[in-house]
Design an enzyme around this catalytic site. Sequence first.
Site, PDB file in Angstrom:
ATOM      1  N   CYS A 382      20.657  33.974  33.667  1.00  0.00           N
ATOM      2  CA  CYS A 382      21.408  33.439  34.807  1.00  0.00           C
ATOM      3  C   CYS A 382      22.863  33.916  34.756  1.00  0.00           C
ATOM      4  CB  CYS A 382      21.273  31.917  34.870  1.00  0.00           C
ATOM      5  SG  CYS A 382      21.488  31.312  36.549  1.00  0.00           S
ATOM      6  N   LEU A 383      23.816  33.083  34.335  1.00  0.00           N
ATOM      7  CA  LEU A 383      25.184  33.586  34.212  1.00  0.00           C
ATOM      8  C   LEU A 383      25.219  34.776  33.246  1.00  0.00           C
ATOM      9  CD1 LEU A 383      28.196  33.207  34.969  1.00  0.00           C
ATOM     10  CD2 LEU A 383      28.415  31.774  32.948  1.00  0.00           C
ATOM     11  N   HIS A 508      15.455  31.157  34.852  1.00  0.00           N
ATOM     12  CA  HIS A 508      15.516  30.522  33.520  1.00  0.00           C
ATOM     13  C   HIS A 508      14.131  30.531  32.874  1.00  0.00           C
ATOM     14  CE1 HIS A 508      19.590  28.663  33.787  1.00  0.00           C
ATOM     15  NE2 HIS A 508      19.361  28.832  35.071  1.00  0.00           N
ATOM     16  N   GLU A 510      13.372  30.013  29.941  1.00  0.00           N
ATOM     17  CA  GLU A 510      13.265  28.991  28.889  1.00  0.00           C
ATOM     18  C   GLU A 510      12.575  27.713  29.374  1.00  0.00           C
ATOM     19  OE1 GLU A 510      16.018  29.975  30.394  1.00  0.00           O
ATOM     20  OE2 GLU A 510      17.526  28.399  30.579  1.00  0.00           O
TER      21      GLU A 510
END
Length: 531
Positions: A382-383, A508, A510
């Site tokens: 993401c970031l 994401h 995760e």
Amino acid sequence: MKNTKYIFITGGVTSSLGKGIISSSLAKLLQERGYSVTIQKLDPYINIDPGTLNPYEHGECYVTNDGAETDLDLGHYERFTDIITSQANNVTTGRIYQSVINKERKGDYLGKTVQIIPHITDEIKRRIKLLGKQDFDFVITEIGGTVGDIESYPYIEAIRQLKWEPENLVVVIHLTLVPYLSSSKELKTKPTQHSVKLMLESGVQPDIIVLRTEHNLTFAVREKVAKFCNVSMNAVIESIDVSTIYEVPLLMQKEKLDEVVLSKFNLKIKEAPSLKKWRKIVNTIKNADQKVKIALVGKYVELPDAYKSINEALIHAGAHLNLKPEIQFIHSEKLENENISEILASFDGVLVAPGFGHRGIEGKIDAVRFVREHNIPFLGICLGLQCAVIEFARNVLNMKDANSTEMHQNTPFPVIDLMEEQKSVINLGGTMRLGSYDCILSKKSKLYPEYGKTNLKERHRHRYEFNNKYFKKFEDAGMKATGINPDSDLVEIFEIPEHKWFTGVQFHPEYKSTVLNPHPVFISFLNACKK
Ligand code: GLN
């Protein structure tokens, strides 16, 4: 229609005893016995959801397929059981009050005085039973916080009422701490006795007591708790500290938590499941001898809970590859071009974490530059992907001061920019691009062998995106968009094929990694780190 049974998990003495892990472990054991189970978390705070909470307050915000921003315990539920959770699995006091107040405004209460009992407690019960309507054998409801806190009273009262409604089958498990006094070498049961007393004052007798402890419980301790807390000896369960949370289901099976629960519901107890696959994974997590050193570059490094799912996803993928990932948190605010080689050079791989806002961003960008130039495996989430794009723009495409408009509104090169549909958004809560979106993966991607398919669905939580105005420039210079959303053309994955392993994902991964189904992105990453 099934006759759903309700199990409540409450906590006493202190918070952070691991109610989420006990709930998940029990769910796992019941599942292995062939029952259908779901787990729900009721959080007694006023926020509508944890989406607007700073990670320092409440750890990671976990995102479900349906785009709910939820408590991190839902991550444990999914990781242990592969159950897919949704908004219905996490309810806060804020949400309860919001629906009651909305009903009041609509006149639904027909002029009655709206009160905590019965209106708030009715709404709590409705939210619990809503899950029961989905035809599960068991609904496990974890009550956040600690018994005795003012804010948990309505929840305990709702449990009391449910217990007395003749149509409901309810079992209450109370998790408390037995502290160890090293001077006298004794485990003390008094806090547990008091905590059960508090529950009794609210009219709820726990059926089972789980004792979190640093040392094995003696017979005398078990006997004392049974006697003073009005439960049978076999309903006093030891939960001793272990090196990996994934061992807890095995311990709970040894302590027969599942059998005691079944017996309380008068259900037949068949032979205990072998948990063979699970045991094997736990064994690898504990004993794998090949190590890979991973740097997790983020800004909430003082608080590992802020990156809970990433940490766990690395452990799952490690177990799959027979590796032990050694994860070291690196504070991005402390990284500068001058010290970076000293800090990062010894790692087998570097992961740049998700995040919001300006703080620590330049350190993350410097970290990407270092791993790109030194051919060290890199995963940006993401970031983290956005930092990789900024770094590439600045140092490869010579776009001086390139940035995300989140960090620098008037940057001359807005390579990361606010998504079109975000431009009119005013409220912060629940308004990001959230939940599951499609991604078409290129067969040329280094991720393809692990995914083994091109149609992906991954979970998101962001407002900014890669600015497609620069698409061609990036592709021509060697940073390839290997994953694209088919509906919006948003870039979901960037890779540098020339690099040993350099991948940024806007989603994401995760959130979707579980013990039994480790995530392809993490497997592929660790595989590259291992080589
Ligand atoms: N702040 C960035 C955005 O909103 C990244 C978010 C994240 O890392 N989850 O797009």
